[in-house]
Design a protein around this motif. Structure first.
Motif, PDB file in Angstrom:
ATOM      1  N   ARG A  10       0.828  -1.216   0.000  1.00 14.35           N
ATOM      2  CA  ARG A  10       0.000   0.000   0.000  1.00 14.35           C
ATOM      3  C   ARG A  10       0.854   1.256   0.000  1.00 14.35           C
ATOM      4  O   ARG A  10       0.450   2.283  -0.557  1.00 14.35           O
ATOM      5  N   PHE A  11       2.035   1.182   0.592  1.00 11.02           N
ATOM      6  CA  PHE A  11       2.925   2.338   0.625  1.00 11.02           C
ATOM      7  C   PHE A  11       3.865   2.355  -0.588  1.00 11.02           C
ATOM      8  O   PHE A  11       4.148   3.419  -1.145  1.00 11.02           O
ATOM      9  N   LEU A  12       4.330   1.184  -1.005  1.00 12.20           N
ATOM     10  CA  LEU A  12       5.276   1.125  -2.119  1.00 12.20           C
ATOM     11  C   LEU A  12       4.653   1.564  -3.438  1.00 12.20           C
ATOM     12  O   LEU A  12       5.338   2.133  -4.285  1.00 12.20           O
ATOM     13  N   ILE A  13       3.344   1.313  -3.627  1.00 13.79           N
ATOM     14  CA  ILE A  13       2.719   1.664  -4.904  1.00 13.79           C
ATOM     15  C   ILE A  13       2.603   3.172  -5.104  1.00 13.79           C
ATOM     16  O   ILE A  13       2.345   3.635  -6.215  1.00 13.79           O
ATOM     17  N   LYS A  14       2.808   3.941  -4.038  1.00 12.22           N
ATOM     18  CA  LYS A  14       2.766   5.393  -4.157  1.00 12.22           C
ATOM     19  C   LYS A  14       4.139   5.967  -4.493  1.00 12.22           C
ATOM     20  O   LYS A  14       4.317   7.187  -4.572  1.00 12.22           O
ATOM     21  N   THR A  15       5.128   5.105  -4.685  1.00  8.42           N
ATOM     22  CA  THR A  15       6.496   5.506  -4.986  1.00  8.42           C
ATOM     23  C   THR A  15       6.861   5.060  -6.401  1.00  8.42           C
ATOM     24  O   THR A  15       6.130   4.283  -7.031  1.00  8.42           O
ATOM     25  N   PRO A  16       8.017   5.510  -6.928  1.00  6.28           N
ATOM     26  CA  PRO A  16       8.449   5.064  -8.267  1.00  6.28           C
ATOM     27  C   PRO A  16       9.031   3.653  -8.285  1.00  6.28           C
ATOM     28  O   PRO A  16       9.469   3.189  -9.331  1.00  6.28           O
ATOM     29  N   ILE A  17       9.032   2.962  -7.157  1.00  6.15           N
ATOM     30  CA  ILE A  17       9.594   1.612  -7.089  1.00  6.15           C
ATOM     31  C   ILE A  17       8.800   0.661  -7.983  1.00  6.15           C
ATOM     32  O   ILE A  17       7.572   0.623  -7.928  1.00  6.15           O
ATOM     33  N   THR A  18       9.520  -0.110  -8.809  1.00  9.08           N
ATOM     34  CA  THR A  18       8.878  -1.051  -9.721  1.00  9.08           C
ATOM     35  C   THR A  18       9.027  -2.481  -9.201  1.00  9.08           C
ATOM     36  O   THR A  18       9.889  -2.762  -8.368  1.00  9.08           O
ATOM     37  N   PRO A  19       8.215  -3.403  -9.704  1.00  9.62           N
ATOM     38  CA  PRO A  19       8.346  -4.804  -9.287  1.00  9.62           C
ATOM     39  C   PRO A  19       9.741  -5.373  -9.554  1.00  9.62           C
ATOM     40  O   PRO A  19      10.271  -6.135  -8.739  1.00  9.62           O
ATOM     41  N   ASN A  20      10.338  -5.017 -10.703  1.00  8.47           N
ATOM     42  CA  ASN A  20      11.665  -5.540 -11.022  1.00  8.47           C
ATOM     43  C   ASN A  20      12.727  -5.033 -10.054  1.00  8.47           C
ATOM     44  O   ASN A  20      13.693  -5.743  -9.756  1.00  8.47           O
ATOM     45  N   MET A  21      12.562  -3.815  -9.553  1.00  6.65           N
ATOM     46  CA  MET A  21      13.496  -3.298  -8.552  1.00  6.65           C
ATOM     47  C   MET A  21      13.469  -4.153  -7.292  1.00  6.65           C
ATOM     48  O   MET A  21      14.504  -4.476  -6.706  1.00  6.65           O
ATOM     49  N   ILE A  22      12.252  -4.536  -6.887  1.00  3.41           N
ATOM     50  CA  ILE A  22      12.119  -5.374  -5.690  1.00  3.41           C
ATOM     51  C   ILE A  22      12.717  -6.754  -5.940  1.00  3.41           C
ATOM     52  O   ILE A  22      13.422  -7.312  -5.086  1.00  3.41           O
ATOM     53  N   SER A  23      12.457  -7.299  -7.143  1.00  2.00           N
ATOM     54  CA  SER A  23      12.984  -8.624  -7.476  1.00  2.00           C
ATOM     55  C   SER A  23      14.502  -8.649  -7.407  1.00  2.00           C
ATOM     56  O   SER A  23      15.105  -9.634  -6.949  1.00  2.00           O
ATOM     57  N   VAL A  24      15.155  -7.577  -7.862  1.00  2.00           N
ATOM     58  CA  VAL A  24      16.616  -7.504  -7.844  1.00  2.00           C
ATOM     59  C   VAL A  24      17.124  -7.238  -6.428  1.00  2.00           C
ATOM     60  O   VAL A  24      18.211  -7.703  -6.048  1.00  2.00           O
ATOM     61  N   PHE A  25      16.352  -6.536  -5.624  1.00  3.23           N
ATOM     62  CA  PHE A  25      16.768  -6.194  -4.261  1.00  3.23           C
ATOM     63  C   PHE A  25      16.730  -7.409  -3.333  1.00  3.23           C
ATOM     64  O   PHE A  25      17.518  -7.496  -2.377  1.00  3.23           O
ATOM     65  N   ILE A  26      15.847  -8.348  -3.606  1.00  2.00           N
ATOM     66  CA  ILE A  26      15.695  -9.509  -2.728  1.00  2.00           C
ATOM     67  C   ILE A  26      16.995 -10.317  -2.588  1.00  2.00           C
ATOM     68  O   ILE A  26      17.365 -10.705  -1.473  1.00  2.00           O
ATOM     69  N   PRO A  27      17.746 -10.593  -3.677  1.00  3.82           N
ATOM     70  CA  PRO A  27      19.009 -11.320  -3.496  1.00  3.82           C
ATOM     71  C   PRO A  27      20.021 -10.572  -2.616  1.00  3.82           C
ATOM     72  O   PRO A  27      20.841 -11.213  -1.946  1.00  3.82           O
ATOM     73  N   VAL A  28      19.958  -9.233  -2.636  1.00  2.74           N
ATOM     74  CA  VAL A  28      20.839  -8.459  -1.759  1.00  2.74           C
ATOM     75  C   VAL A  28      20.502  -8.766  -0.298  1.00  2.74           C
ATOM     76  O   VAL A  28      21.393  -8.972   0.535  1.00  2.74           O
ATOM     77  N   LEU A  29      19.203  -8.818  -0.008  1.00  2.00           N
ATOM     78  CA  LEU A  29      18.786  -9.193   1.345  1.00  2.00           C
ATOM     79  C   LEU A  29      19.180 -10.631   1.668  1.00  2.00           C
ATOM     80  O   LEU A  29      19.507 -10.958   2.815  1.00  2.00           O
ATOM     81  N   ALA A  30      19.151 -11.483   0.638  1.00  2.00           N
ATOM     82  CA  ALA A  30      19.521 -12.884   0.856  1.00  2.00           C
ATOM     83  C   ALA A  30      20.996 -12.999   1.250  1.00  2.00           C
ATOM     84  O   ALA A  30      21.356 -13.838   2.089  1.00  2.00           O
ATOM     85  N   ILE A  31      21.840 -12.167   0.648  1.00  2.00           N
ATOM     86  CA  ILE A  31      23.270 -12.169   1.002  1.00  2.00           C
ATOM     87  C   ILE A  31      23.448 -11.746   2.456  1.00  2.00           C
ATOM     88  O   ILE A  31      24.244 -12.329   3.199  1.00  2.00           O
ATOM     89  N   LEU A  32      22.696 -10.732   2.872  1.00  2.00           N
ATOM     90  CA  LEU A  32      22.752 -10.298   4.266  1.00  2.00           C
ATOM     91  C   LEU A  32      22.281 -11.427   5.186  1.00  2.00           C
ATOM     92  O   LEU A  32      22.870 -11.663   6.247  1.00  2.00           O
ATOM     93  N   THR A  33      21.217 -12.121   4.766  1.00  2.00           N
ATOM     94  CA  THR A  33      20.718 -13.255   5.546  1.00  2.00           C
ATOM     95  C   THR A  33      21.781 -14.352   5.649  1.00  2.00           C
ATOM     96  O   THR A  33      21.987 -14.941   6.722  1.00  2.00           O
ATOM     97  N   PHE A  34      22.441 -14.628   4.535  1.00  2.00           N
ATOM     98  CA  PHE A  34      23.524 -15.622   4.514  1.00  2.00           C
ATOM     99  C   PHE A  34      24.618 -15.245   5.518  1.00  2.00           C
ATOM    100  O   PHE A  34      25.126 -16.095   6.255  1.00  2.00           O
ATOM    101  N   PHE A  35      24.963 -13.969   5.546  1.00  2.00           N
ATOM    102  CA  PHE A  35      26.002 -13.496   6.472  1.00  2.00           C
ATOM    103  C   PHE A  35      25.570 -13.710   7.921  1.00  2.00           C
ATOM    104  O   PHE A  35      26.351 -14.178   8.760  1.00  2.00           O
TER     105      PHE A  35
END
Length: 345
Positions: free
Chosen positions: A259-284
């Motif tokens: 509900r908050f993200l749709i009011k921003t310029p963030i696109t679905p593909n941006m989130i898809s690419v950001f998730i692996p970055v979070l996964a690396i942090l999780t791995f650490f």
């Protein structure tokens, strides 16, 4: 098939909120209401639109343009008698339609799947078909909703004041050009509403119905209607494949974030690419192998599962589905799962 959208009214019931603006330009989860109508119809295969404007018509036309930014074409017709009932708005567009066409309301949002279904129906000569909802708990304001009595797949009565009814008018039609002849006769008698012309068709046995079978639709006639539509759109994001945890927790949290993200310029593909970055942090975090870090890592895995739903939710809400997104999302999902699994072993 072409589509006619009528958007000429001044939104009398919403004037305290819109304060002179066009009702169809009110925001609804990241898009204007009229954009939801257009993009929903585009997803259903429609690329040619005629939009009838009246009140603040120049504002609506200025915002939408010729449709290029949506990958469609739009023609505009001005209804100078927009203060009268909506049948006149349909009639002024007569010259644009020589074959069957889709008729939509500028303030009714819907599921593209319903529009696909209704276009597939084969109409007999002079027939029209109306999409109806048999779920009588599906509207915000029953008193202002047009009711329909249906029998054997045809409407036998239609009015806001019906006492006996078994469905609601969803504002979606497929019409034959015969509707213009009916409107011409009706307006000469000063019967200017589209509902009156539909009652003429009913008297002739020519108004068929299509049950939307629980699909989404919402009339955005008041501020309360818009908030109600928001809830329906967000609820509609759930998938049949969602498990118990997803339905009870993940989806509720992800839609809250969406509900908050749709009011921003963030696109679905941006989130898809950001998730692996979070996964690396999780791995650490998990690689630390000690109690507090394992807890944090476990929480991050849960958060990854939640945020992974947001890209698809934004894509569906803003009609931003793409081949790249469909290809990228499952690949990155597998990468995240493998990364977390390897570290947990």
């Amino acid at each position: 098939m072409k589509a006619l959208i009528i958007a000429a009214g001044n939104g009398t019931r919403m004037q305290t909120v819109i304060r002179g603006r066009h009702k169809s330009l009110m925001p609804l989860l990241g898009l204007k209401i009229i954009e939801r109508v257009i993009l929903g119809a585009k997803e259903a295969g429609i690329s040619e639109f005629v939009i009838v404007t009246g009140y603040k018509g120049e504002k609506l036309q200025g915002f939408l343009g010729n449709g290029t930014k949506y990958g469609i074409s739009i023609s505009f017709v001005q209804n100078d008698n927009w203060e009268k009932a909506n049948g006149i708005s349909v009639l002024v567009a007569q010259k644009y339609f020589r074959e069957n066409f889709v008729l939509l309301m500028g303030d009714h949002v819907f599921s593209p799947k319903t529009l696909i279904r209704i276009q597939r129906l084969k109409l007999k000569q002079h027939e029209c078909v109306l999409a109806i909802d048999k779920n009588l708990d599906s509207v915000c304001d029953v008193s202002d909703t047009t009711k329909v009595m249906i029998k054997d797949g045809k409407a036998i009565a239609l009015n806001k004041n019906l006492e006996s009814y078994n469905g609601y008018d969803t504002g979606m039609f497929v019409c034959s050009p015969y509707i213009f002849k009916v409107l011409e006769k009706s307006t000469k008698l000063d019967k200017n509403s589209l509902s009156h012309s539909m009652r003429v068709l009913i008297s002739e046995g020519k108004l068929r119905t299509l049950d939307i079978k629980g699909s989404l639709w919402a009339d955005c006639d008041t501020w309360e209607d818009i908030k109600f539509a928001e809830k329906k759109l967000l609820k509609n994001l759930s998938k049949p494949a969602d498990g118990i945890l997803s339905k009870k927790f993940n989806r509720k949290v992800s839609t809250f974030i969406t509900r908050f993200l749709i009011k921003t310029p963030i696109t679905p593909n941006m989130i898809s690419v950001f998730i692996p970055v979070l996964a690396i942090l999780t791995f650490f975090l998990l690689s630390k192998g000690t109690y507090p870090w394992l807890i944090f890592g476990g929480l991050m895995i849960q958060f990854l599962s939640i945020i992974d739903g947001c890209d698809g939710e934004i894509a569906r809400l803003k009609f931003m589905k793409s081949f790249l997104g469909a290809w990228l999302d499952p690949i990155l999902d597998r990468y995240v799962r493998i990364t977390c699994l390897r570290n947990s072993l």
